[in-house]
Structure formats: structure tokens, C-alpha cells
Write a protein that holds these residues in place. Sequence first.
Motif, PDB file in Angstrom:
ATOM      1  N   GLY A   1      39.413  38.875  30.099  1.00 49.82           N
ATOM      2  CA  GLY A   1      40.689  39.577  30.091  1.00 49.82           C
ATOM      3  C   GLY A   1      40.505  40.976  30.645  1.00 49.82           C
ATOM      4  O   GLY A   1      39.870  41.170  31.681  1.00 49.82           O
ATOM      5  N   SER A   2      41.040  41.964  29.962  1.00 49.15           N
ATOM      6  CA  SER A   2      41.053  43.335  30.458  1.00 49.15           C
ATOM      7  C   SER A   2      40.818  44.263  29.280  1.00 49.15           C
ATOM      8  O   SER A   2      41.267  43.970  28.164  1.00 49.15           O
ATOM      9  N   PRO A   3      40.132  45.405  29.444  1.00 47.17           N
ATOM     10  CA  PRO A   3      39.594  46.008  30.656  1.00 47.17           C
ATOM     11  C   PRO A   3      38.095  45.810  30.826  1.00 47.17           C
ATOM     12  O   PRO A   3      37.493  46.494  31.641  1.00 47.17           O
ATOM     13  N   TYR A   4      37.469  44.881  30.076  1.00 47.91           N
ATOM     14  CA  TYR A   4      36.018  44.744  30.143  1.00 47.91           C
ATOM     15  C   TYR A   4      35.467  44.536  31.559  1.00 47.91           C
ATOM     16  O   TYR A   4      34.417  45.087  31.900  1.00 47.91           O
ATOM     17  N   PRO A   5      36.118  43.735  32.426  1.00 46.40           N
ATOM     18  CA  PRO A   5      35.527  43.535  33.756  1.00 46.40           C
ATOM     19  C   PRO A   5      35.354  44.833  34.540  1.00 46.40           C
ATOM     20  O   PRO A   5      34.496  44.919  35.418  1.00 46.40           O
ATOM     21  N   ALA A   6      36.157  45.857  34.227  1.00 43.46           N
ATOM     22  CA  ALA A   6      36.020  47.119  34.956  1.00 43.46           C
ATOM     23  C   ALA A   6      34.638  47.726  34.734  1.00 43.46           C
ATOM     24  O   ALA A   6      34.060  48.319  35.654  1.00 43.46           O
ATOM     25  N   ALA A   7      34.103  47.583  33.527  1.00 47.94           N
ATOM     26  CA  ALA A   7      32.753  48.116  33.282  1.00 47.94           C
ATOM     27  C   ALA A   7      31.730  47.364  34.132  1.00 47.94           C
ATOM     28  O   ALA A   7      30.785  47.968  34.659  1.00 47.94           O
ATOM     29  N   MET A   8      31.925  46.054  34.289  1.00 47.92           N
ATOM     30  CA  MET A   8      31.024  45.290  35.159  1.00 47.92           C
ATOM     31  C   MET A   8      31.105  45.795  36.602  1.00 47.92           C
ATOM     32  O   MET A   8      30.093  45.917  37.288  1.00 47.92           O
ATOM     33  N   LYS A   9      32.310  46.087  37.057  1.00 42.15           N
ATOM     34  CA  LYS A   9      32.468  46.593  38.428  1.00 42.15           C
ATOM     35  C   LYS A   9      31.756  47.931  38.587  1.00 42.15           C
ATOM     36  O   LYS A   9      31.081  48.178  39.592  1.00 42.15           O
ATOM     37  N   GLY A  10      31.929  48.806  37.592  1.00 41.21           N
ATOM     38  CA  GLY A  10      31.248  50.095  37.650  1.00 41.21           C
ATOM     39  C   GLY A  10      29.740  49.922  37.761  1.00 41.21           C
ATOM     40  O   GLY A  10      29.091  50.541  38.605  1.00 41.21           O
ATOM     41  N   VAL A  11      29.193  49.021  36.945  1.00 42.76           N
ATOM     42  CA  VAL A  11      27.749  48.781  36.954  1.00 42.76           C
ATOM     43  C   VAL A  11      27.294  48.262  38.318  1.00 42.76           C
ATOM     44  O   VAL A  11      26.264  48.694  38.854  1.00 42.76           O
TER      45      VAL A  11
END
Lengths: 252, 252, 252
Positions: free
Chosen positions: A9-19
Motif C-alpha cells: 500500500g502506501s507510503p512504505y514503497p516510497a522508502a524503498m524508492k529512496g533506498v
Amino acid sequence: MITLSSDFGSPYPAAMKGVVLQRSDARIVDVAHDFPRQNVEAAAFWLREVLPYFPPAVHCVVVDPGVGTERAALAIRAGEHALVGPDNGVLVPAARALADDFEVFEIDYDDPGSVTFHGRDVFAPAAATVHEAGVAGFETHEQFEPTEEYVDLTFPELIEREDGITGKALVVDSFGNVITNIPGRYLQAQFDTDVTVNGVWAPARRTYAEVDTGSRLVTVGSHGNVELAVNQGRGDERFSVSPGSRIRLRWT
Amino acid sequence: MITLSSDFGSPYPAAMKGVVLQRSDARIVDVAHDFPRQNVEAAAFWLREVLPYFPPAVHCVVVDPGVGTERAALAIRAGEHALVGPDNGVLVPAARALADDFEVFEIDYDDPGSVTFHGRDVFAPAAATVHEAGVAGFETHEQFEPTEEYVDLTFPELIEREDGITGKALVVDSFGNVITNIPGRYLQAQFDTDVTVNGVWAPARRTYAEVDTGSRLVTVGSHGNVELAVNQGRGDERFSVSPGSRIRLRWT
Amino acid sequence: MITLSSDFGSPYPAAMKGVVLQRSDARIVDVAHDFPRQNVEAAAFWLREVLPYFPPAVHCVVVDPGVGTERAALAIRAGEHALVGPDNGVLVPAARALADDFEVFEIDYDDPGSVTFHGRDVFAPAAATVHEAGVAGFETHEQFEPTEEYVDLTFPELIEREDGITGKALVVDSFGNVITNIPGRYLQAQFDTDVTVNGVWAPARRTYAEVDTGSRLVTVGSHGNVELAVNQGRGDERFSVSPGSRIRLRWT
């Protein structure tokens, strides 16, 4: 190119993108982050359907009911593609669809600080490492160890009868269409006739528009499998089935 | 740049992205994939509002209740922009907003293997072709044929009266705000007075913050049209209207 | 790189992207557009958790219940990052997490035509301006004025007792996990024992997999805070709490 798929869902994938972006300049493409929660079979189905349309890429997949347990983390080379994710079978059908043959590597990772977010702390960094090392030679990186042992996943067997075929509902898409594991070729001889689905009558048709708005039909979806649908409505509700339901088609 | 818009939900748009990326290195920007299902008028409205904010791009749009029928596939040149999608009117209001004049081309395509996923098999490849050929000259590609015949779409007419105006609810946004086809200029003379909407009393105000939390208001949205809203609540529920409802504003 | 965060849902963020792309060639990354509506505290929490994983970037944030009022628009420099958004505290916890020290600038903007879409008409253009000018020196642009006055936001205080601790539910994630403001270190001594949460019994465990499917647990999430969860279920429903609820943990 790195694709991201999860049930986060959201916003967890954003942390993956940052990494990933800390470690790589790769193009990032979201496949989906709303896969049915912790449903490995559904995610494996969609990835097998969608990933072969991509050019060579590293596909990072996190649908991971076993997070925090001893399950391994894998990187798979499949032709010019690589797949990174948990060792629960979710990567395997897509690997088979991407290449005739594939090689599996276990990812050696330090126990991350967090026990619940391997997507950010294990898989995203590993995907960036595979991307930067290159799909052709990432195993020269010490983090990757070839392995013959991994969890396989195959979709359920069909039961063929003279007057029909029995399979299973794999997933329900966001339109309510029920996608089965029954290959479309079984239905093609029945087009323009009526069939029954678990005893419920429905016309077998090539296109939705061949039935009235709000009417049931059985058709072949873009994935090539038999699909239970309603023209401009929800097939799952009208056929009363959900992922995992037995689907018995009978010719009439 | 290629933008993607659809009512596909997830994960179908990912296959479209893969297909585009097989053929083009263009930047891909998602506009929305959750347009109200098969609602051509709502999608046409949002595209007209949003696409003019983009720099020159190819806009691929798939809201397509007629998929699998004989409806044509179109590419439209509108100034430095191009639009690609089904011939059901969904592209036309945006084309008018993007340029004073526009040219329409029919896309010649082989019957794709699938009858239900033209987004992936027809429109995504066509958008990539238009992008690679360039908006200025894509019609030199044999796939595109100029045409004067296409389905137009205009938003419904208003009925003006001395004591008010009657229009229609076009769409409900994700906040529950009801966006009408009534231009904001009709309401501006009424700001700081009270009006009725289908007989229901509501203050006409410039900003949400001019009414209490949870209170109804009638205002002018960022799109320039009259909007029925509730401060920090859902206008569609409190005014009991949905897309397509008649909206009668009356000055009091 | 420009990241975008909002509570706008869809398709409003697409207009912000168009506006940015008119003015900048930056990579655009969506953090989330489904933050709980107009919930400044929840958005501030998520941004503090997620933005530190990004490489240097301009982070444009629009969760803005005060839109249309006199509230200022801010740009904050925090190390190699910048944050752009409304002056309601939403940017501040992330700024503290991104750098030991930060500088705040008020954005001078013309009253935009619209009173309800500052995301598109004020913040997106300002983010592009900051990006193009560079985080190190954007204040040489006349639009930015240093200021010492801004709305701060801190998360609520804890009440420590001998037999436990009382805090607050900050947000519920898309899985239904309830994330509190209680640092994980308070729970660590209790792992493998049982505790009560507002009087409801629950085991304190390191991982979800240590309890049966469908069972409650109290754990430490990837953000480092105490979390109320259900293995493969929704913690908010089973613990009957929502954002803002008082959370009293008691050791037993």
C-alpha cells in the motif's frame, strides 16, 4: 531499470524508492503496490502476466508473509532480467515466463535493524546492487551464493471431463473479473454457446459487449485464461466466487 | 514524455508501461488509473482540466467501454501535444483545451491477440510510435490515416433563469467534492449570500474555511467550475448527488 | 530530484507534475498522495519516517487544511534537502530528521487565480524554483525571505509510570497497524511477556510470525515505535483505536 512490486500500500514503497535512489540512478517503475495482502499465489500470477512485457530489468518483489522468519532472500537471473525477493515461490512463475532457464542465488544479508521491513532494508538494497553489478554478472558480488534449493510455486492442476473442466479462481482484478487457471483454449470451442459455472448459467462470448450491460459472461481475458465477468459489473459478486474457489465449467 | 491515463486500476497499467519502454526511452508520467470505470464523460472532464498543465507530450488514454467492438482507435495532434485513445469522445475536450485547432488520425492496427486489452496491445504501442516519430510528423508513419469522422463529446448545456441556473454534476473527486458544469462566474455575484442547491440551503463562499468544519458550501473549484462541498467532509453525501445528477442553483 | 506528497488522491497530483515538468527536468518521485485527509500530524509523522531514506532532494508537501486562509507558504533548507509546503508544521519533524539544523524561508507568491489548489499554483512552482536554483542557494531568488516565525509541530509527550507507559496512536497504516508515539525501547524489556493495551491483553513479540494468524500482538515497527497489530489482520479494529486515541501500555 528497476521495477517495484509489493502488497505494501502506501507510503512504505516510497522508502524503498529512496533506498534504491541512494545507490543507483536506475529508472524506477512501479508495477503495483496493492497486490492482495500476503497472497503469494496472486502476486506470482500477476508478475508472470506483466513482467514479460518489460524490457530487461531488475524486478524487486516484496509479498512476504514469512518476514521475520528464517526464509531466505533470493536473486534470480532469468535471461536478461533479474528478480529479487523472498524465497516463497512468488518469483518463480515470472522467472519461467521470462526465460527458458533460470539461475537462483541466495542473498547473504546482515540482520537488518528492523524485523518488519525487509523491503526497505534487504530487498531494495539488493535490487540496487544487482542493477549496478549488471544482470549478466551480479553473482561476482560476494553477497550472492548460487543455490539449487528454493521454494517452487506452480498453479493448480486442471481436472478435464468430457462435458467440461474444473479449475480454480486465481485472482480477482480491480474490475471484479475472476481470473481462473483454465487456459482459454478450453473455452474457445464453446464461444456463442451457453455454459454453466458452478451450476450457474452464463453465455460464453469473445467480448463483453456481446452481452447486455449488467449481464454475466464467461470469456478469455488478455492473460489468455478463462475469466468470469459481468459487462460493466463485478463477476466475483455475481458468480459468488473469490480467490481460491473451485471453478467448474460445464458445456451444455 | 508520454502520459498514461486509464480506468484500469492495478496492475494492468504496468503492462502498458512495459510495452512503451520496450519501444521508447520516453519519460512516463501517470495521470490517473482510477478514473470512474467506463465513464467517458468524467475522464474527458479530468483530462481537459489536467493535461494543459503539461509540457508537450503524447497522452495515452484508455477509458474504453467499447473495447472489442468496431470503434476506431485515434491519434490526435493538438499543437505540440498528441493524444492517443479510443474514438469515443474521451480525447476531444482535452484536444480543444490544448490547441485552437486539432487534427484527427485513425490508427490502423492488426487485430491484437487479445480482445480485452487494447490498452496494452493497441494504444501503448501507438503512443510509443507517435512519440518516436514526433508529434510534428507522426502521420508519415503508414499506421496513421487522416480522418474527419470521429465521435465528439461536449459537456451538457446550462439552463439560465432569472433566479438561478441549472446544470449537471460532472464528476465527484476523491474528496467527495461535486464538480458541476456550471462556470464559476455565475456564482461570483452570489458570494457571501446563501443559495439553494436542489432546494437545499447552502452558503456561497470563496473558500472552505469560511464555513465551519462539517458544514456545506457552494464554491468555485480550482477548475473554475461551481463545486458543491463540505468543509473537511463529503459534498456528494451531504447534497445527495452523484455524477449525472441535475444541479439547480437558485439565488435567494 | 523532486518528491511529491499530498492528501489529494487522484487525479489532482498529475497537474502538479505537469507544472513541475514545465519548469524543470528533475526526476519526480511520488511519496504518497493518500495521506489521511487534512491530518497534518499523520503526514508529518510519515514524512519524518520516509524522507530520510532519500538522496538529496526537494520535497514538495501539500497537506493543507488552511488553504485559502492567511497561512504562509514555506521553503525549508535542511542539509542537502529542501522542503516546500504550507506553514502548519507538516514540514518540521522531517526537517529535524534530515539535518541537525534547518533554515526557514517564507515564499512570496502572487495570489493565484484559484483559492483551492495551492498545490498546483503555489507549491509546485516553488518546488521547481528551489530545484532549479539549487538547495544551497535558492534564497538568492527574490521569492524567498528568511523567517524565524513558523508553526512548529512536535509529537505528544509520553507519561511514564512504574508499570507501563501512556502515549498516543499517531497513524494507522494501510495494513491496519496502529503506530504509536511510544519509542520501541520501552517495549523491548517486555518481549516474550504479555502486556495490556488500554486493558486489552496482548503478547509483546519481536515479529508477527510469533503469534497465530489472526491474533493480536504488540511489537516494534520498522519506524522504531511501538505498534499494535494483528498477524495478517487489522490492529486498529481488534484494539478499537484510531489516530489520536490514548494508548496505555501496562506490563503484567
